[in-house]
Motif scaffolding. Sequence first.
Motif, PDB file in Angstrom:
ATOM      1  N   ASP A 249       3.789   0.460   2.462  1.00 35.08           N
ATOM      2  CA  ASP A 249       3.673  -0.398   3.647  1.00 35.08           C
ATOM      3  C   ASP A 249       3.894  -1.834   3.218  1.00 35.08           C
ATOM      4  O   ASP A 249       3.177  -2.375   2.384  1.00 35.08           O
TER       5      ASP A 249
ATOM      6  N   VAL B  61      -0.527   7.697  -4.387  1.00 40.09           N
ATOM      7  CA  VAL B  61      -0.755   7.675  -2.936  1.00 40.09           C
ATOM      8  C   VAL B  61      -2.139   7.088  -2.628  1.00 40.09           C
ATOM      9  O   VAL B  61      -3.147   7.488  -3.232  1.00 40.09           O
ATOM     10  N   GLY B  62      -2.168   6.131  -1.660  1.00 38.80           N
ATOM     11  CA  GLY B  62      -3.418   5.501  -1.251  1.00 38.80           C
ATOM     12  C   GLY B  62      -3.805   4.304  -2.096  1.00 38.80           C
ATOM     13  O   GLY B  62      -4.815   3.642  -1.811  1.00 38.80           O
ATOM     14  N   LYS B  63      -3.010   3.993  -3.118  1.00 40.04           N
ATOM     15  CA  LYS B  63      -3.316   2.853  -3.987  1.00 40.04           C
ATOM     16  C   LYS B  63      -2.387   1.685  -3.683  1.00 40.04           C
ATOM     17  O   LYS B  63      -1.299   1.859  -3.159  1.00 40.04           O
ATOM     18  N   LYS B  64      -2.869   0.488  -4.045  1.00 33.27           N
ATOM     19  CA  LYS B  64      -2.050  -0.709  -3.860  1.00 33.27           C
ATOM     20  C   LYS B  64      -1.253  -0.968  -5.126  1.00 33.27           C
ATOM     21  O   LYS B  64      -1.716  -0.718  -6.240  1.00 33.27           O
TER      22      LYS B  64
ATOM     23  N   LYS C   6       1.741   4.670   1.035  1.00 28.54           N
ATOM     24  CA  LYS C   6       1.313   5.485   2.167  1.00 28.54           C
ATOM     25  C   LYS C   6       1.430   6.985   1.881  1.00 28.54           C
ATOM     26  O   LYS C   6       0.525   7.752   2.158  1.00 28.54           O
ATOM     27  N   ARG C   7       2.593   7.388   1.315  1.00 27.17           N
ATOM     28  CA  ARG C   7       2.790   8.828   1.086  1.00 27.17           C
ATOM     29  C   ARG C   7       3.928   9.027   0.093  1.00 27.17           C
ATOM     30  O   ARG C   7       4.661   8.098  -0.244  1.00 27.17           O
TER      31      ARG C   7
ATOM     32  N   LEU D  99       0.846  -1.183   0.000  1.00 29.84           N
ATOM     33  CA  LEU D  99       0.000   0.000   0.000  1.00 29.84           C
ATOM     34  C   LEU D  99       0.889   1.242   0.000  1.00 29.84           C
ATOM     35  O   LEU D  99       1.776   1.388   0.847  1.00 29.84           O
TER      36      LEU D  99
ATOM     37  N   ASP E 121       1.995  11.875  -6.834  1.00 30.02           N
ATOM     38  CA  ASP E 121       0.821  11.933  -5.960  1.00 30.02           C
ATOM     39  C   ASP E 121      -0.322  11.033  -6.435  1.00 30.02           C
ATOM     40  O   ASP E 121      -1.176  10.643  -5.628  1.00 30.02           O
TER      41      ASP E 121
END
Length: 606
Positions: A152, A177-180, A142-143, A140, A174
């Motif tokens: 992660d 970010v937040g995607k797998k 994270k940032r 994942l 950007d």
Amino acid sequence: MYNRVNIMLTPKPEDFNWDLVGDKGFGGGYTAAEKEKIASLYEGTLSEVTEKQVLSGTVVGVTERDVIINIGFKSDGLIPLSEFRDVDGGVKVGEVYDVFVEDQENASGQLVLSRRKARIVKAWENIQGALDNDIIIEALVKRRTKGGLIVDLFGVEAFLPGSQIDVKPIRDFDIFVGKKMEVKVVKINYTNDNVVVSHKVLIEKDIEKQKAVILNNLEKGQVLEGVIKNMTNFGVFIDLGGVDGLLHITDISWGRISHPQEVLSLDQKVQVVVLDFDEEKKRISLGMKQLTSHPWDALAADVVVGSKIKGKIVNVADYGAFLELHPGVEGLIHVSEMSWSQHLRNPQDFIKVGDELETVVLTLDRDERKMSLGIKQLTEDPWTKSDAISKYAVGTKHTGLVRNLTNFGLFIELEEGIDGLVHVSDLSWTKKIKHPSEFVKVGDKLDVVVLELDVENRRLALGHKQLEENPWNTFETIFTPGSTHTATLISKNDKGAVLELPYGIEGFAMNKHLVKADGANAEQGESLDFKVLEFSKDDKRIVLSHTKTFSEVAEDAAAPADKKKKAAPAKGAKAPATAKTPAVEKSTLGDIEALSNLKDSMDGKK
């Protein structure tokens, strides 16, 4: 009414009969074999525990602050409830979790466990296993961080460099970010707890297969579609579906462009043709302009030598400028064809990039696609004008601009295209000028007179001193041999001194003629009387002596009387020279040699 109270009397210790108790106390009813069996059963319910070890534990109880975990040890362990915040729905009795044994028995005799450390240890084991076994992991993002992304990985933060996200450059991190994202572990540094992963390696495997297919089917002249993935000042790199090709800036357009971004943009789909490729180095050269016909093929038939054409200046170099008729068709205007002047100047003195000009076609080769142009041909050649011969006839006077200085003279521009040479010897009647820079500088205006005219060879000989009469005709009557004049030493060398006489004329005195009456030598800056030893109008040379001004007087005073009588002229003989016509002293052999050397030296300088 009285209550009856039954009182039980306890015997005194010394009255207690221990023999009646026997040996069947607590646990005393088991035989040795039974005791051993019971001990083995008890020990079987316990497991051996080692500190710094990860074990599975079962939740046997939950309090407001702690979770009680049974790991099969002689005592249960406690883990803070805060370490189970990630558990959805809360912790329940009977659930099994991995725990880390920190301490078998602390100061309070309590077993100390940690779920957080267990997860970290387990994560590193999984990461190492993924590296060893080349396992693909779903992580994942994270940032974003400097140079890439933080992902992660089993609860451990790993670094995904920007260059390892994709095979093509990523300009906006950007969006991930937040995607797998599927990644592979490529490096582990336990010292810094650093893990590096890559998503690019997964793509490259598929690309290698596509690249092999493309290279096997590749051939010159093949037209392909690609996407611009990178742009530089010398060209663009195009992704052809797994393999990259270079589209050089000169192959983008038939016209001139200073940077690819003038006509192309990143991520743009373009049609290109294969110009060349190297199978070993896997280099592919691409072209775009080759997909259209050459602009020279569409050049109008009425464009011929001598015709006038208009265009825009697209480049200026030291040797000339390039005029573009339309994109892909250019002609060279050499600097010599910009002006009738014989002195080549910087092309930027005439034109600049972006100027729109009219020119004349001087040469044209449609096969070689070359064209030379001229600007000066739009005006008449000043040397061929009808009035050129009369305007610059010998003896005519003009004012010109000093354009160039050389060791032998200077060039003056009388008008655009008409230049003349003033020799260094024609600058001054009186001063000996070694270099024109002593007399004038570039950019000055100078009055001149025409000495020679050669229209056929386009040559003009000019003079400046000829604007005045030759003063040496007058000097011949003033600086007669034997006459005395006051002169100032302006410079000295190993042979003698240069003297400044009246009227700004210069003379020369050898060192032996610089000795004064007191025996000292005359020095630079002194003004003394000098006697003229020699005067040459043709060579513009005056030889002087200070010593002779007093040595001859002394010789005359010391001469004996009988010698004077013997020297008296006979009856009818000519009278000796008077002061008005001073006699020239006979030169010694040494004087003749010195004067000869001086003459040769001055002739050489002239």
